[in-house]
Design an enzyme around this catalytic site. Structure first.
Site, PDB file in Angstrom:
ATOM      1  N   HIS A   1      -1.490   0.775   7.756  1.00 36.80           N
ATOM      2  CA  HIS A   1      -1.947   0.872   6.361  1.00 36.80           C
ATOM      3  C   HIS A   1      -1.702   2.290   5.869  1.00 36.80           C
ATOM      4  CE1 HIS A   1      -4.122  -0.048   2.764  1.00 36.80           C
ATOM      5  NE2 HIS A   1      -5.050   0.867   3.007  1.00 36.80           N
TER       6      HIS A   1
ATOM      7  N   CYS B   1       0.828  -1.207   0.000  1.00 33.67           N
ATOM      8  CA  CYS B   1       0.000   0.000   0.000  1.00 33.67           C
ATOM      9  C   CYS B   1       0.863   1.258   0.000  1.00 33.67           C
ATOM     10  CB  CYS B   1      -0.949  -0.010   1.189  1.00 33.67           C
ATOM     11  SG  CYS B   1      -0.160  -0.357   2.771  1.00 33.67           S
TER      12      CYS B   1
END
EC number: 3.4.19.12
Length: 1035
Positions: free
Chosen positions: A353, A98
């Site tokens: 994340h 990510c």
């Protein structure tokens, strides 16, 4: 409908009054439950497996009524994978990539960078054939620039909702399962891209990284003595700003440019003064790039833990940033506009994340890029509130400060991207080159083909589902047979026919057949009676067989079952009769011998025989017409007796009556005749039957041997009473005055001899003294006088001369070992010598010691013990015993120790509901030594756990094991052994002196406030390699 067991009883109740030869068709149909009332939908909640006419609850409810077409398929609408109009394309997260996706989206929306990359030459021309691309070949980018070109072209004109960046990630050699430092990735990739583009001939391409991202500042040092100013110029692609202790972005920039004093040991060597002088140093911004990257240093090194941590500090920043006050040359255009905010969700530096908020330079609208998902913000304002709410709460976190108009604050933002404000409008016509557009068109064609294929598959599934819906609605109403001709079909097949998720297979009734190839009466519970009309349609559409019509009702099985049931009823009566007969005493010689075990379980054995005749022992399940067996027949008894037939438990190995009367019982002739009806082949032993003659002879011999052993044991015990009772034993360290000679035997001999004397009927007598185990192959002694007084004392036993004379008479001695005391000197002897016969073998003794040391340092899968200590004072006493001034604890210490132990989960161990007495930590080591002397087996105490370790594993690896056992992070562990602190994590356990059966003391530091760090301990303890071995470092 009645329960299944009641239905089964009702189906066979007629067998109580009907003899097997009188069974009629009506009885057969009753046994197969043909005329049970069918259940009504809405009244019966679930299917009655005992009623073949119950067709409710078999899966029909999902087909009756209107059904949504979407339920006929499990294929998502392919248009959901299509890019929405006026939206951006997402990127697939390949596991932990990510952080890569966020930077790719930020760089893609830099129009100047995208335009320059499109101008790079490409090897794609090799794939061109005339005006098109070879269909049989897939385009594979060769360089980083080509990968970016292709990715940007897909992000710009792809019809897909998201694309796969695996080619780009693979080209860089990144580990898709390892989350890396996003800021380090940005730096390394920009450096790699600049180096790659530097070889281009087109200056607009060659210099794009410098033009967009490169600025310049100078390290300026001013001598306080002479005032001389020196500069060191340096280029930068981002400014790394410290956020600790700051609340606003402008404060971070001011600290970055703050003047630093060089004094003391850190003085500056002035070339003008030719000596070290006090000076000042600061950074001056000379020029700023078009795109200003500001790295907020959220991930810092924690000196206390030795690992990275995340700073969750709120930092305020504005959408408009005026950099003119910070640059050296005034008067230029230094007003910047916020264009991107990169966010890290999570409280840990090792997990979380990454997402990005990026402003579209063409429309001025904000978008949130979260891998495959892209969300447009309402209006044209940046919205970070939701992202800040997603972070895990902490007791120590501060409240979110209020933000004015045009300003924002975040505790998760780690990079801010600002764009220089210009009067010119951004170039809105970044065209994809023709060769790239052709590649994109080809990918779009593949996507369209996939959409068409998926839509066709959906349509086929819907059509098939509608046809099945009509079939079920038609046939389900015709399933009940009523009084018309009928057939039997398995319930399982009907359920699968009504299950839309599985394809319908041919009907298979073979598993329901009896030995006569007809329907087994016991299988009726898993069968359903349906009309012949429905059966004809089923077999014509799906095939299978055999078909089970009314002719499939098996009369032979019903007659046999009737006979068995009547016998079982008779068995109940006989069981009561036998029990009554056993209560009466047996007179005269009319009785018969029966095994007690057989008498306890004879009814169960008879039932099993009947079930075997019935062909299905599982149906009885230990029950007979609803009445259960005696509960005193335990599973253990049945397991031991299940291999024996009736009355075989009183057979001896020779096949005759056993001699042990405890295993058998005399029963009357009437009782035996009843039992013999069920077991005609059972061994028969009248009361006058003699026991086995061979067993009697063996019993007499055994009794004679036992008597002999008892006599020998008693004689030896009388001859060597002190040796047996371990009393009045000589000691080498305190040599007795009344003798100059002591003899030695192995301790193993003494222990085996004592076992025999204690239990002469169970243990074999000891006939010889084996001293060869104490000698080397050369016949020399393996122990020194000193070692026999200490560590080797447990291997030998000292014998008095009088005892030795008796031992020589009672046993065969292979080697005589003795120690003689000799006084040295003619007058006033001052020295005593001890001489052993045979003498010590120095070479073998040295080899034995080396082997013992090697065994202690080279071991695998050995057991050690970790003892958790919960008191600071006590662990200091254990680690440094010399500090102890008293052997007892004060009452205050005892009172303090109790609540600590109760709070620690490793000390909350119950023992039958009573509290176990705590062992003082102060005397713990001494206690362990006493335990070792008393028993070779380690006795664990409360707060202690055993671990399997090897000598070659490191202390860090041991700490990982301790973490799993005690839930204490490695950086919170303080370990010690025998008063020595264990601190070198890289050292092996062998070199640290940890040997098998060692006891290590564990003192745990107070738990850290951030409990999420425990989840990252495994990753923290792994060596951090960053981007080593990837294409970012030139590999």
């Amino acid at each position: 409908m009645a329960p299944r067991l009641q239905l089964e009883k009702a189906a066979w109740r007629w067998a109580e009054t009907v003899r097997p030869e009188e069974v009629s068709q009506e009885h057969i149909e009753t046994a197969y439950r043909i005329w049970l009332e069918p259940c009504i939908r809405g009244v019966c909640r679930r299917n009655c497996k005992g009623n073949p006419n119950c067709l409710v609850g078999i899966g029909e409810h999902i087909w009756l009524g209107e059904i949504d077409e979407n339920s006929f398929h499990n294929i998502d609408d392919p248009n959901c994978e299509r890019r929405k109009k006026n939206s951006f394309v997402g990127l697939t997260n390949l596991g932990a990539t990510c952080y890569v996706n966020t930077f790719l989206q930020v760089w893609f929306l830099n129009l100047e960078l995208r335009q320059a990359l499109y101008l790079c030459p490409s090897t794609c021309s090799d794939y061109m054939l005339g005006d098109g691309i070879q269909e049989e070949k897939d385009y594979e980018p060769q360089t980083i620039c080509e990968h970016l070109q292709y990715l940007f072209a897909l992000l710009q004109n792809s019809n897909r909702r998201y694309i796969d960046p695996s080619g780009f990630v693979k080209a860089l050699g990144l580990d898709t399962g390892q989350q890396q430092d996003a800021q380090e990735f940005s730096k390394l990739f920009m450096s790699l891209l600049e180096d790659t583009l530097s070889k281009q001939k087109n200056p607009d391409v060659r210099n794009i990284v410098q033009q967009q991202f490169c600025g310049e500042y100078a390290y300026v040092t001013v001598c306080n003595q002479c005032g001389r100013e020196s500069k060191l110029l340096s280029k930068f692609y981002e400014l790394e700003l410290n956020i600790q202790g700051h609340k606003q972005l402008t404060d971070c920039i001011s600290e970055f440019l703050k003047e630093e004093k060089l004094e003391g040991d850190n003085r500056y060597f002035c070339e003008n003064c030719q000596s070290k002088q006090n000076a000042t140093r600061k950074i001056r911004l000379l020029s700023l790039p078009c795109t200003l990257n500001l790295q907020l240093m959220r991930f810092v090194f924690d000196r206390q833990t030795g690992h990275k941590k995340k700073l969750n500090t709120y930092i305020g920043f504005s959408e408009i940033l005026d950099m003119e006050p910070y640059v050296e040359h005034k008067g230029g255009s230094y007003v910047y506009e916020l264009s991107a905010v990169l966010i890290h969700r999570g409280v840990s530096a090792y997990s979380g994340h990454y997402i990005a908020h990026v402003k579209d330079p063409q429309s001025g609208e904000w978008y949130k890029f979260n891998d495959e998902d892209i969300e447009k913000m309402e209006g044209k304002k940046l919205q970070l509130g939701i992202e800040e709410d997603l972070a895990e709460p902490s007791k120590s976190q501060t409240r979110k400060p209020k933000c004015g108009k045009g300003t924002h604050c975040s505790r998760n933002a780690y990079m801010l991207v600002y764009r220089l404000q210009t009067q010119e409008k951004p170039n809105t016509t970044v065209q994809v080159p023709a060769f790239l557009q052709e590649l994109v068109d080809r990918d779009n064609s593949k996507f369209e083909e996939w959409c068409i294929e998926m839509a066709e598959m959906r349509k086929q599934s819907v059509d098939k589902g509608k046809a099945k819906h009509e079939e079920v609605k038609e046939l389900y109403q015709r399933l009940p047979a009523g009084a018309e001709p009928y057939e039997f079909v398995s319930l399982e097949w009907l359920q699968k026919w009504l299950d839309e998720s599985t394809p319908t297979k041919p009907i298979d009734n073979h598993a329901c057949l009896c030995s006569h190839d007809k329907l087994h009466p016991d299988k009726i519970s898993i069968m359903k009676r349906i009309s012949e009309y429905a059966a004809d349609i089923f077999y014509s559409r799906y095939g299978g067989g055999p078909r089970l019509t009314v002719k499939a009702l098996c009369k032979e099985c019903v007659v046999e079952r009737c006979r068995i049931l009547r016998l079982k009823n008779q068995l109940n009566e006989d069981y009561k009769t036998v029990n009554n007969l056993l209560k009466a005493a047996v007179k005269g010689s009319d009785g018969f011998w029966v095994g007690k075990s057989s008498l306890r379980s004879w009814r169960q054995l008879a039932l099993e025989q009947l079930d075997e005749q019935d062909g299905d022992a599982e149906q009885s399940n230990g029950k007979m017409n609803g009445s259960t067996l005696n509960k005193d027949e335990s599973k253990e008894e049945r397991k031991e007796e299940e291999e024996l037939n009736f009355n075989e438990d009183i057979l001896c190995p020779h096949g005759e009556l056993c001699i042990s009367e405890n295993e058998r019982r005399l029963v009357s002739k009437e009782a035996w005749s009843k039992l013999q009806q069920y077991f005609p082949k059972a061994p028969e032993f009248p009361s006058y039957k003699e026991c086995c003659s061979q067993c009697k002879i063996l019993e007499r011999e055994g009794e004679e041997n036992e008597a002999l052993h008892k006599m020998i044991a008693n004689e030896q015990k009388t001859s060597l009473p002190n040796l047996f009772q371990d009393k009045n034993r000589p000691c080498l360290s305190n040599w007795p005055e009344d003798t100059d000679v002591l003899y030695i035997v192995s301790q193993f001999f003494v222990e085996e001899w004592r076992k025999f004397v204690r239990k002469p009927t169970r243990c074999s007598p000891v006939s010889s003294v084996g001293n060869s185990a104490l000698l080397c192959p050369h016949g020399g002694l393996m122990f020194t006088f000193a070692s026999m007084t200490k560590e080797d004392s447990k291997l030998i036993a000292l014998i008095w001369p009088s005892e030795w004379q008796m031992i020589q008479k009672l046993f065969v001695v292979d080697h005589v070992i003795k120690i003689t005391r000799i006084e040295v000197g003619d007058v006033n002897p001052s020295e005593t010598q001890y001489i052993s016969e045979p003498k010590l073998c120095p070479e073998c003794r040295e080899g034995l010691l080396c082997q013992q040391q090697r065994d202690l340092r080279e071991y695998t899968q050995a057991t050690i013990y970790v003892h958790k200590v919960v008191d600071n004072k006590k662990v200091m006493k254990d680690s440094a015993p010399e500090l102890n001034v008293s052997s007892s604890e004060t009452e205050e210490d005892k009172e303090e120790a109790k609540p600590d132990g109760e709070k620690d989960p490793d000390f909350n161990q119950s023992n039958g509901g009573t509290k176990r007495q705590k062992i003082s930590h102060q005397n713990y080591i001494a206690y362990q030594k006493q335990v070792i002397r008393r028993s070779m087996r380690h006795r664990k105490v409360r707060g202690e756990k055993a671990l399997l370790v090897s000598a070659n594993q490191t202390l860090k690896e041991l700490k990982i094991q301790i973490m799993h056992a005690f839930s204490v992070a490695p950086f919170d562990q303080n370990l010690s052994i025998d008063g020595k602190i264990l601190s070198d994590d890289c050292a092996t356990l062998g070199t640290l002196g940890v040997i098998p059966e060692s006891v290590i003391l564990l003192k745990a530091d107070e738990p850290i406030a951030d409990y999420a760090a425990m989840d990252d301990v495994m990753q923290v303890c792994m060596p951090e390699e960053g981007f080593k071995g990837t294409g970012l470092l030139g590999h």
